[in-house]
Design an enzyme around this catalytic site. Sequence first.
Site, mmCIF file in Angstrom:
data_model
loop_
_atom_site.group_PDB
_atom_site.id
_atom_site.type_symbol
_atom_site.label_atom_id
_atom_site.label_comp_id
_atom_site.label_asym_id
_atom_site.label_seq_id
_atom_site.Cartn_x
_atom_site.Cartn_y
_atom_site.Cartn_z
ATOM 1 N N TYR A 111 44.473 -6.190 -28.336
ATOM 2 C CA TYR A 111 43.459 -5.615 -29.373
ATOM 3 C C TYR A 111 42.163 -5.977 -29.224
ATOM 4 C CZ TYR A 111 47.562 -3.761 -32.009
ATOM 5 O OH TYR A 111 48.398 -3.164 -32.480
ATOM 6 N N THR A 163 41.430 -17.557 -29.728
ATOM 7 C CA THR A 163 41.456 -18.723 -30.911
ATOM 8 C C THR A 163 42.234 -19.885 -30.638
ATOM 9 O OG1 THR A 163 41.346 -16.706 -32.300
ATOM 10 C CG2 THR A 163 41.735 -18.881 -33.211
ATOM 11 N N LYS A 169 35.916 -21.074 -35.598
ATOM 12 C CA LYS A 169 36.919 -19.943 -35.605
ATOM 13 C C LYS A 169 38.165 -20.114 -36.068
ATOM 14 C CE LYS A 169 38.770 -16.286 -34.873
ATOM 15 N NZ LYS A 169 38.440 -14.776 -35.578
ATOM 16 N N THR A 176 47.721 -16.415 -28.545
ATOM 17 C CA THR A 176 47.755 -17.975 -28.475
ATOM 18 C C THR A 176 48.472 -18.170 -30.125
ATOM 19 O OG1 THR A 176 45.483 -17.848 -29.815
ATOM 20 C CG2 THR A 176 45.542 -18.782 -27.559
ATOM 21 N N GLY A 231 49.851 -10.874 -42.658
ATOM 22 C CA GLY A 231 50.418 -10.595 -41.640
ATOM 23 C C GLY A 231 49.124 -10.538 -40.277
ATOM 24 N N CYS A 248 46.435 -13.334 -36.413
ATOM 25 C CA CYS A 248 45.646 -14.444 -36.480
ATOM 26 C C CYS A 248 45.776 -15.269 -37.853
ATOM 27 C CB CYS A 248 44.023 -13.939 -36.456
ATOM 28 S SG CYS A 248 43.990 -13.127 -34.753
ATOM 29 N N ARG A 280 35.725 -12.193 -33.097
ATOM 30 C CA ARG A 280 35.453 -11.793 -34.296
ATOM 31 C C ARG A 280 36.013 -10.396 -34.786
ATOM 32 N NH1 ARG A 280 30.253 -15.125 -36.353
ATOM 33 N NH2 ARG A 280 31.452 -16.823 -37.237
ATOM 34 N N ARG A 338 40.106 -17.740 -45.271
ATOM 35 C CA ARG A 338 40.280 -16.423 -45.586
ATOM 36 C C ARG A 338 41.777 -16.608 -46.217
ATOM 37 N NH1 ARG A 338 38.789 -11.381 -45.924
ATOM 38 N NH2 ARG A 338 40.145 -9.883 -45.961
ATOM 39 N N ASN A 345 39.199 -18.198 -40.294
ATOM 40 C CA ASN A 345 40.642 -17.633 -40.764
ATOM 41 C C ASN A 345 41.310 -18.508 -41.785
ATOM 42 O OD1 ASN A 345 40.021 -15.112 -39.660
ATOM 43 N ND2 ASN A 345 41.366 -15.709 -37.867
ATOM 44 N N ARG A 362 52.383 -7.284 -35.777
ATOM 45 C CA ARG A 362 52.538 -8.584 -35.669
ATOM 46 C C ARG A 362 52.652 -9.480 -37.060
ATOM 47 N NH1 ARG A 362 48.557 -9.771 -31.193
ATOM 48 N NH2 ARG A 362 47.212 -8.404 -32.450
HETATM 49 N N1 LIG Z 1 43.814 -9.209 -33.042
HETATM 50 C C1 LIG Z 1 42.540 -9.469 -33.604
HETATM 51 O O1 LIG Z 1 42.095 -9.007 -34.336
HETATM 52 C C2 LIG Z 1 41.911 -10.808 -33.253
HETATM 53 C C3 LIG Z 1 40.589 -11.241 -33.893
HETATM 54 C C4 LIG Z 1 39.904 -12.207 -33.491
HETATM 55 C C5 LIG Z 1 40.600 -13.323 -32.293
HETATM 56 N N2 LIG Z 1 41.841 -12.684 -31.622
HETATM 57 C C6 LIG Z 1 42.378 -13.762 -30.833
HETATM 58 O O2 LIG Z 1 42.151 -13.205 -29.706
HETATM 59 C C7 LIG Z 1 43.533 -13.314 -28.786
HETATM 60 C C8 LIG Z 1 44.297 -12.251 -28.347
HETATM 61 O O3 LIG Z 1 44.678 -11.553 -29.503
HETATM 62 P P1 LIG Z 1 44.848 -10.109 -29.344
HETATM 63 O O4 LIG Z 1 45.268 -9.339 -30.823
HETATM 64 O O5 LIG Z 1 44.296 -9.250 -28.496
HETATM 65 O O6 LIG Z 1 46.477 -10.246 -28.764
HETATM 66 P P2 LIG Z 1 47.606 -9.193 -27.860
HETATM 67 O O7 LIG Z 1 48.844 -9.598 -27.893
HETATM 68 O O8 LIG Z 1 47.170 -7.906 -28.336
HETATM 69 O O9 LIG Z 1 47.052 -9.236 -26.474
HETATM 70 C C9 LIG Z 1 47.129 -10.248 -25.594
HETATM 71 C C10 LIG Z 1 47.190 -9.747 -24.100
HETATM 72 O O10 LIG Z 1 47.374 -10.584 -23.097
HETATM 73 C C11 LIG Z 1 48.429 -10.612 -22.266
HETATM 74 N N3 LIG Z 1 48.749 -11.474 -21.461
HETATM 75 C C12 LIG Z 1 49.569 -12.468 -22.009
HETATM 76 N N4 LIG Z 1 49.752 -13.331 -20.764
HETATM 77 C C13 LIG Z 1 48.894 -13.032 -19.779
HETATM 78 C C14 LIG Z 1 48.683 -13.651 -18.510
HETATM 79 N N5 LIG Z 1 49.064 -14.625 -18.030
HETATM 80 N N6 LIG Z 1 47.857 -12.860 -17.726
HETATM 81 C C15 LIG Z 1 47.487 -11.745 -17.994
HETATM 82 N N7 LIG Z 1 47.543 -11.156 -19.443
HETATM 83 C C16 LIG Z 1 48.390 -11.903 -20.299
HETATM 84 C C17 LIG Z 1 49.559 -9.809 -23.147
HETATM 85 O O11 LIG Z 1 50.400 -8.980 -22.172
HETATM 86 C C18 LIG Z 1 48.709 -8.757 -24.001
HETATM 87 O O12 LIG Z 1 48.429 -7.546 -23.467
HETATM 88 C C19 LIG Z 1 44.439 -14.308 -29.708
HETATM 89 O O13 LIG Z 1 44.164 -15.763 -29.400
HETATM 90 C C20 LIG Z 1 44.004 -14.184 -31.057
HETATM 91 O O14 LIG Z 1 44.181 -15.304 -31.870
HETATM 92 C C21 LIG Z 1 42.470 -11.708 -32.401
#
Ligand SMILES: NC(=O)c1ccc[n+]([C@@H]2O[C@H](COP(=O)([O-])OP(=O)(O)OC[C@H]3O[C@@H](n4cnc5c(N)ncnc54)[C@H](O)[C@@H]3O)[C@@H](O)[C@H]2O)c1
Length: 432
Positions: free
Chosen positions: A11, A123, A209, A88, A260, A263, A157, A216, A213, A333
């Site tokens: 995402y 994060t 960071k 993470t 849910g 994060c 963010r 919130r 959250n 998730r």
């Molecule tokens: N989703 C959100 O809205 C959001 C917002 C702010 C921060 N974050 C933070 O950003 C990070 C990512 O979140 P996300 O929602 O995009 O997660 P996600 O699970 O959608 O994406 C993570 C991607 O990383 C890939 N991946 C895992 N191990 C890997 C590796 N060794 N090499 C290459 N790719 C690999 C996975 O296959 C997956 O496609 C997290 O730490 C999250 O806390 C997410």
Amino acid sequence: MKRVVVVGLGYVGIPVACGFANAGFEAVGIDVIQSKIDMINKGESPVKGKEPGLDELLKKVHRAGRLKATDDYSVCKGAYAILIMVETPVDKDNLPRYKALKSAVSSVGENLTKGTIVVIESTIAPRTTTDIVQPILEKNSGLKAGEDFYLAHCPERVAVGVLLKNLKELDRIIGGINEESAKKAKELYKKIVKGKLYLTDSLTAEVVKTAENTYRDTQIAFANELAYLCEELGIDAFEVQKLVNTSPGRQMLLPGAGVGGHCVPKDPWLLLHGSGETFKPKIIPTSREINDSMPHHMIDLAEEALTQSKVKSKGAKIAVMGYAFIEDSDDVRNTPALPIIEHFAKSGAEVIVHDPYVKGAEGIELTGNLNDALVGADCAIFVTGHSRYKSLKLKNLVQKMRTPIIIDGRNLFDRKKCIKEGFVYKGIGKRH
Ligand SMILES: NC(=O)c1ccc[n+]([C@@H]2O[C@H](COP(=O)([O-])OP(=O)(O)OC[C@H]3O[C@@H](n4cnc5c(N)ncnc54)[C@H](O)[C@@H]3O)[C@@H](O)[C@H]2O)c1
């Protein structure tokens, strides 16, 4: 053309990669899931749900040949910047599970060359950049962080549903392991972010960071606690919330069926992972407990309504409305729907889950068709506030269902109207 490598095409990674490609960079995304790589290389976004502008932007940069995806880390060699945004999560003991992060950082380290800016966007718990990421990068590359290459934490963010908007418009915090690293990272982010870029150290950025959250989560917990109270007092928590917010400086949030997403449920634990032995946090773990109780409260409300209607949950048809954790998204998730589904499946009910955006979930009977879920149902449990549900006609619904019970976890319906139409209506923060 300068190359920007984005590690983790989820995402966060997909919009970021598209953003840099659109700003004129050669964007290369790395992931370990082949189906995502294939979709992106065909110009298709793996992110479903309502994400304004994302499909179009991905198509545009793909057509222009500026976005590619691969599982080959050798693209890191000679890159201008490498941004890491893998998942993470925390484990069952609420400790950081850095399997993906460590694996990604190791592979980046093996392919790191001089002069590259490395940024962790994931994060992370306080001190992760300097105590975990930096040593792995230095060991695997033989290079010195802050001198041979630059290292910063620039927490993301974005939020599901407004990924591109947040990425472009919001201010960002950039925490360098030294000043030079922060400055280099700022140059990079200036290319895609219109908001302000605040420079600080990596530890402060990590705390900012996770604190965002966590804050919130505690605010939602307050709204949920007040919802429990209002239910007992027999008043409407949503009316209370609206009226509280007429007082200056009050911005009370809404109660609901549960918190849910990837994060908010885990970031408070990441934040607390940085605390020492003597400090005993109170508000943060209690807030987690309150928010985690909400799906169980939904179950209690549904069981009460079934008993009231003289229907046994064993053999009843339970329609769980919404599987995504948030409205109009496909992100499931930590969805609060899961404990509800598991409870009724265990009780011997026939559980059918409806979601307009989620296209399949292992071991769960999922449909995108409202009639499949609602016709002959004994109880409709609204977990997600999908827009589609707001336009449901109560008159039609009461005719479709075998037993007209609505459990409203998102203030979707008017209690009085539901009762007038013949429903047994119970909801979070509502008079029962
Ligand atoms: N989703 C959100 O809205 C959001 C917002 C702010 C921060 N974050 C933070 O950003 C990070 C990512 O979140 P996300 O929602 O995009 O997660 P996600 O699970 O959608 O994406 C993570 C991607 O990383 C890939 N991946 C895992 N191990 C890997 C590796 N060794 N090499 C290459 N790719 C690999 C996975 O296959 C997956 O496609 C997290 O730490 C999250 O806390 C997410």
